[in-house]
Motif scaffolding. Sequence first.
Motif, PDB file in Angstrom:
ATOM      1  N   GLY A  68       0.833  -1.203   0.000  1.00  0.00           N
ATOM      2  CA  GLY A  68       0.000   0.000   0.000  1.00  0.00           C
ATOM      3  C   GLY A  68       0.867   1.252   0.000  1.00  0.00           C
ATOM      4  N   GLY A  70       0.326   5.503   0.660  1.00  0.00           N
ATOM      5  CA  GLY A  70      -0.560   6.626   0.966  1.00  0.00           C
ATOM      6  C   GLY A  70       0.053   7.910   0.452  1.00  0.00           C
ATOM      7  N   GLY A  72       3.478   8.358   1.343  1.00  0.00           N
ATOM      8  CA  GLY A  72       4.912   8.019   1.328  1.00  0.00           C
ATOM      9  C   GLY A  72       5.732   8.797   2.346  1.00  0.00           C
ATOM     10  N   THR A  73       5.103   9.222   3.450  1.00  0.00           N
ATOM     11  CA  THR A  73       5.851  10.017   4.439  1.00  0.00           C
ATOM     12  C   THR A  73       6.355   9.191   5.618  1.00  0.00           C
ATOM     13  OG1 THR A  73       3.910  10.631   5.758  1.00  0.00           O
ATOM     14  CG2 THR A  73       4.459  12.072   3.907  1.00  0.00           C
ATOM     15  N   SER A  74       6.119   7.894   5.601  1.00  0.00           N
ATOM     16  CA  SER A  74       6.538   7.083   6.755  1.00  0.00           C
ATOM     17  C   SER A  74       8.063   7.068   6.842  1.00  0.00           C
ATOM     18  CB  SER A  74       5.963   5.677   6.675  1.00  0.00           C
ATOM     19  OG  SER A  74       6.178   5.120   5.406  1.00  0.00           O
ATOM     20  N   PRO A 132       0.025  14.201  12.453  1.00  0.00           N
ATOM     21  CA  PRO A 132       1.435  13.819  12.459  1.00  0.00           C
ATOM     22  C   PRO A 132       2.360  14.856  11.816  1.00  0.00           C
ATOM     23  CG  PRO A 132       0.279  12.601  10.757  1.00  0.00           C
ATOM     24  CD  PRO A 132      -0.724  13.528  11.387  1.00  0.00           C
ATOM     25  N   SER A 137      -1.670  10.529   4.344  1.00  0.00           N
ATOM     26  CA  SER A 137      -3.010  10.051   3.989  1.00  0.00           C
ATOM     27  C   SER A 137      -3.629   9.382   5.212  1.00  0.00           C
ATOM     28  CB  SER A 137      -2.916   9.032   2.847  1.00  0.00           C
ATOM     29  OG  SER A 137      -2.395   7.806   3.329  1.00  0.00           O
ATOM     30  N   THR A 144      -0.001   3.023  10.131  1.00  0.00           N
ATOM     31  CA  THR A 144       1.154   3.157  11.034  1.00  0.00           C
ATOM     32  C   THR A 144       0.710   3.470  12.469  1.00  0.00           C
ATOM     33  OG1 THR A 144       1.367   5.504  10.560  1.00  0.00           O
ATOM     34  CG2 THR A 144       2.702   4.022   9.212  1.00  0.00           C
ATOM     35  N   ILE A 203      -6.470  -1.246   3.362  1.00  0.00           N
ATOM     36  CA  ILE A 203      -7.631  -0.512   3.869  1.00  0.00           C
ATOM     37  C   ILE A 203      -8.232   0.296   2.719  1.00  0.00           C
ATOM     38  CG2 ILE A 203      -8.369   1.304   5.449  1.00  0.00           C
ATOM     39  CD1 ILE A 203      -5.983   0.442   7.272  1.00  0.00           C
TER      40      ILE A 203
HETATM   41  C1  LIG Z   1       8.205  15.706   8.575  1.00  0.00           C
HETATM   42  C2  LIG Z   1       7.544  14.485   9.093  1.00  0.00           C
HETATM   43  C3  LIG Z   1       6.971  14.521  10.360  1.00  0.00           C
HETATM   44  C4  LIG Z   1       6.336  13.393  10.861  1.00  0.00           C
HETATM   45  N1  LIG Z   1       5.760  13.462  12.099  1.00  0.00           N
HETATM   46  C5  LIG Z   1       5.074  12.403  12.557  1.00  0.00           C
HETATM   47  C6  LIG Z   1       4.384  12.488  13.789  1.00  0.00           C
HETATM   48  O1  LIG Z   1       4.445  13.495  14.488  1.00  0.00           O
HETATM   49  N2  LIG Z   1       3.661  11.420  14.189  1.00  0.00           N
HETATM   50  C7  LIG Z   1       3.578  10.274  13.439  1.00  0.00           C
HETATM   51  O2  LIG Z   1       2.861   9.351  13.828  1.00  0.00           O
HETATM   52  N3  LIG Z   1       4.232  10.168  12.264  1.00  0.00           N
HETATM   53  C8  LIG Z   1       4.967  11.199  11.810  1.00  0.00           C
HETATM   54  N4  LIG Z   1       5.611  11.107  10.610  1.00  0.00           N
HETATM   55  C9  LIG Z   1       5.574   9.848   9.860  1.00  0.00           C
HETATM   56  C10 LIG Z   1       4.432   9.715   8.840  1.00  0.00           C
HETATM   57  O3  LIG Z   1       3.857  10.955   8.511  1.00  0.00           O
HETATM   58  C11 LIG Z   1       3.394   8.736   9.367  1.00  0.00           C
HETATM   59  O4  LIG Z   1       3.981   7.476   9.511  1.00  0.00           O
HETATM   60  C12 LIG Z   1       2.147   8.615   8.475  1.00  0.00           C
HETATM   61  O5  LIG Z   1       1.184   7.909   9.194  1.00  0.00           O
HETATM   62  C13 LIG Z   1       2.398   7.914   7.151  1.00  0.00           C
HETATM   63  O6  LIG Z   1       1.283   8.135   6.313  1.00  0.00           O
HETATM   64  P1  LIG Z   1       1.426   8.055   4.727  1.00  0.00           P
HETATM   65  O7  LIG Z   1       0.119   8.344   4.137  1.00  0.00           O
HETATM   66  O8  LIG Z   1       2.555   8.877   4.275  1.00  0.00           O
HETATM   67  O9  LIG Z   1       1.735   6.500   4.585  1.00  0.00           O
HETATM   68  P2  LIG Z   1       2.827   5.779   3.677  1.00  0.00           P
HETATM   69  O10 LIG Z   1       4.187   6.208   4.079  1.00  0.00           O
HETATM   70  O11 LIG Z   1       2.455   5.893   2.269  1.00  0.00           O
HETATM   71  O12 LIG Z   1       2.589   4.270   4.161  1.00  0.00           O
HETATM   72  C14 LIG Z   1       2.817   3.912   5.497  1.00  0.00           C
HETATM   73  C15 LIG Z   1       2.484   2.436   5.685  1.00  0.00           C
HETATM   74  O13 LIG Z   1       1.094   2.229   5.504  1.00  0.00           O
HETATM   75  C16 LIG Z   1       0.849   1.308   4.441  1.00  0.00           C
HETATM   76  N5  LIG Z   1      -0.348   1.799   3.776  1.00  0.00           N
HETATM   77  C17 LIG Z   1      -0.564   2.991   3.197  1.00  0.00           C
HETATM   78  N6  LIG Z   1      -1.831   3.078   2.780  1.00  0.00           N
HETATM   79  C18 LIG Z   1      -2.432   1.903   3.094  1.00  0.00           C
HETATM   80  C19 LIG Z   1      -3.743   1.381   2.940  1.00  0.00           C
HETATM   81  N7  LIG Z   1      -4.720   2.070   2.379  1.00  0.00           N
HETATM   82  N8  LIG Z   1      -3.997   0.118   3.395  1.00  0.00           N
HETATM   83  C20 LIG Z   1      -3.034  -0.613   3.989  1.00  0.00           C
HETATM   84  N9  LIG Z   1      -1.774  -0.165   4.161  1.00  0.00           N
HETATM   85  C21 LIG Z   1      -1.493   1.085   3.718  1.00  0.00           C
HETATM   86  C22 LIG Z   1       2.100   1.327   3.603  1.00  0.00           C
HETATM   87  O14 LIG Z   1       2.269   0.104   2.915  1.00  0.00           O
HETATM   88  C23 LIG Z   1       3.156   1.504   4.671  1.00  0.00           C
HETATM   89  O15 LIG Z   1       3.421   0.275   5.295  1.00  0.00           O
HETATM   90  C24 LIG Z   1       6.276  12.212  10.090  1.00  0.00           C
HETATM   91  C25 LIG Z   1       6.855  12.188   8.812  1.00  0.00           C
HETATM   92  C26 LIG Z   1       7.492  13.301   8.322  1.00  0.00           C
HETATM   93  C27 LIG Z   1       8.079  13.242   6.949  1.00  0.00           C
END
Ligand SMILES: Cc1cc2nc3c(=O)[nH]c(=O)nc-3n(C[C@H](O)[C@H](O)[C@H](O)COP(=O)(O)OP(=O)(O)OC[C@H]3O[C@@H](n4cnc5c(N)ncnc54)[C@H](O)[C@@H]3O)c2cc1C
Length: 457
Positions: A68, A70, A72-74, A132, A137, A144, A203
């Motif tokens: 998956g 979303g 890509g910020t993980s 976060p 997304s 996460t 999801i």
């Molecule tokens: C500047 C910065 C600050 C941050 N601060 C925080 C913070 O304060 N708190 C915090 O918790 N995190 C923080 N993060 C980390 C990040 O934002 C979180 O981990 C966020 O939840 C990731 O969301 P995403 O949409 O980018 O997911 P992605 O990075 O795209 O994916 C994360 C994981 O979820 C899976 N995934 C994505 N979409 C789905 C779906 N629909 N169904 C099943 N699996 C899926 C992916 O395969 C991957 O394993 C920060 C990141 C940055 C860059």
Amino acid sequence: MAIQAALAELSNLLGQRLSLSKSDLEQHGASETHFPLTPPDAVAYPNTTEEVSEIVKICARYGCPVIGWGAGTSLEGQAQAFSGGISVDFRNMNKILRLSPEDMDVAVQPGITREELNTELRATGLFFPVDPGANASIGGMASTRASGTTAVRYGTMRDNVLGLEVVLADGRIIRTGTRARKSSAGYDLTGLFVGAEGTLGLITELTLRLRGQPEAITAAVCAFDRIEDAVSAVIDTIQMGIPMARIEFVDAATAAAFNAYSGSDMPECPHLMVEFHGSEQGVAEQAETFGAIVADHGGKGFEWAMKPEDRNALWTMRHHAHWACMASKPGARSIVTDICVPISKLAEAVNETAADIAASPISGPILGHVGDGNFHSILLFDPSKPEEEKAAEDLAHRMVERSLALGGTVTGEHGIGIGKLKYMDAEHGAAWDVMGQMKRALDPQNIMNPGKMVRGN
Ligand SMILES: Cc1cc2nc3c(=O)[nH]c(=O)nc-3n(C[C@H](O)[C@H](O)[C@H](O)COP(=O)(O)OP(=O)(O)OC[C@H]3O[C@@H](n4cnc5c(N)ncnc54)[C@H](O)[C@@H]3O)c2cc1C
């Protein structure tokens, strides 16, 4: 051969919405932090749950990994395709499906970002509180079990997801949870998929709990001479039960990075950044009590942000901390690590970490959501100097050891991905094997985000 056959079927299903372009593959194989580029074989852009189900069925037929994507910020390499396969990017599935202000809940597709959702909610007097910082997304945040600056008051994704629609590894579509605020009906499958990092299913819909926008909001920044004074003020504040909406710590290095990146003029010393939500009177009382605690710990230089634009500027600066710290060492890469300890152990954890970083050859600003006992270090290293990278890895490792020794967890919010996989045994012991059994029961072919979360995956 199997992957070519899978790509041919996926291409029939999705047409132009299956991308093999180099830039797309590289974008979906990259990470915000230090992990190497690991592109998938293709990127799929589904429009509907049914398409997601068909994608997974095709991948299951050919034993092809499904990851998956979303926003890509993980930070721990969760969304990277370490074994190749299909990155399923949810950007087209970004709609609000139902909004029920009277029940204070909303059903959304996973690709909507938290900022898009809150923009849509603005006129309703409601908001979705989990923040976060990054414009992640909602599907990625659920996956996460994200939290952030407001978790001290409103909880994490675990507390704010009421139900899910999930496509399982065999393509079946299931629903977990209901719109009820509580339920005793069986295993908590919603809780199982929240935080699973896409290793158990994809999801495709989320029912979220919303909150009322507070009548009054006040934010402030105050400075301390020493880290231990700032952290002790936090511990007292939490132990007194003041309902902080945000209480963030930044160290002197982060304050300096803010000044250079955001043009602020903070003294280069440790700070707390706080926010209060409630009625006018409630907020005034909270602020007064907090002010007295801060004074007891030698805090000074209170700067209040009463107007919305001042608050926005304050939290935008905080949300840009990652990039501000990165800019403080041009050309650097980073290991961004987070740990979370019981609140009474916070001072010990932060002080020991600060001393450890000070004694190392690299810089590593410390900041965090300290009201939850959660803090991060952005360990900056020059990628051309292996000794610096090794120092960063060693510091991150000792942070984890410190957290476990103090009764904490190896990650409060950033999750496991690849970076923290090696610590799952130390944190969970035999319970980690149970996670492996659950994974095998739900994904016997190991196609859902393989290489992550469980032992030998
Ligand atoms: C500047 C910065 C600050 C941050 N601060 C925080 C913070 O304060 N708190 C915090 O918790 N995190 C923080 N993060 C980390 C990040 O934002 C979180 O981990 C966020 O939840 C990731 O969301 P995403 O949409 O980018 O997911 P992605 O990075 O795209 O994916 C994360 C994981 O979820 C899976 N995934 C994505 N979409 C789905 C779906 N629909 N169904 C099943 N699996 C899926 C992916 O395969 C991957 O394993 C920060 C990141 C940055 C860059």
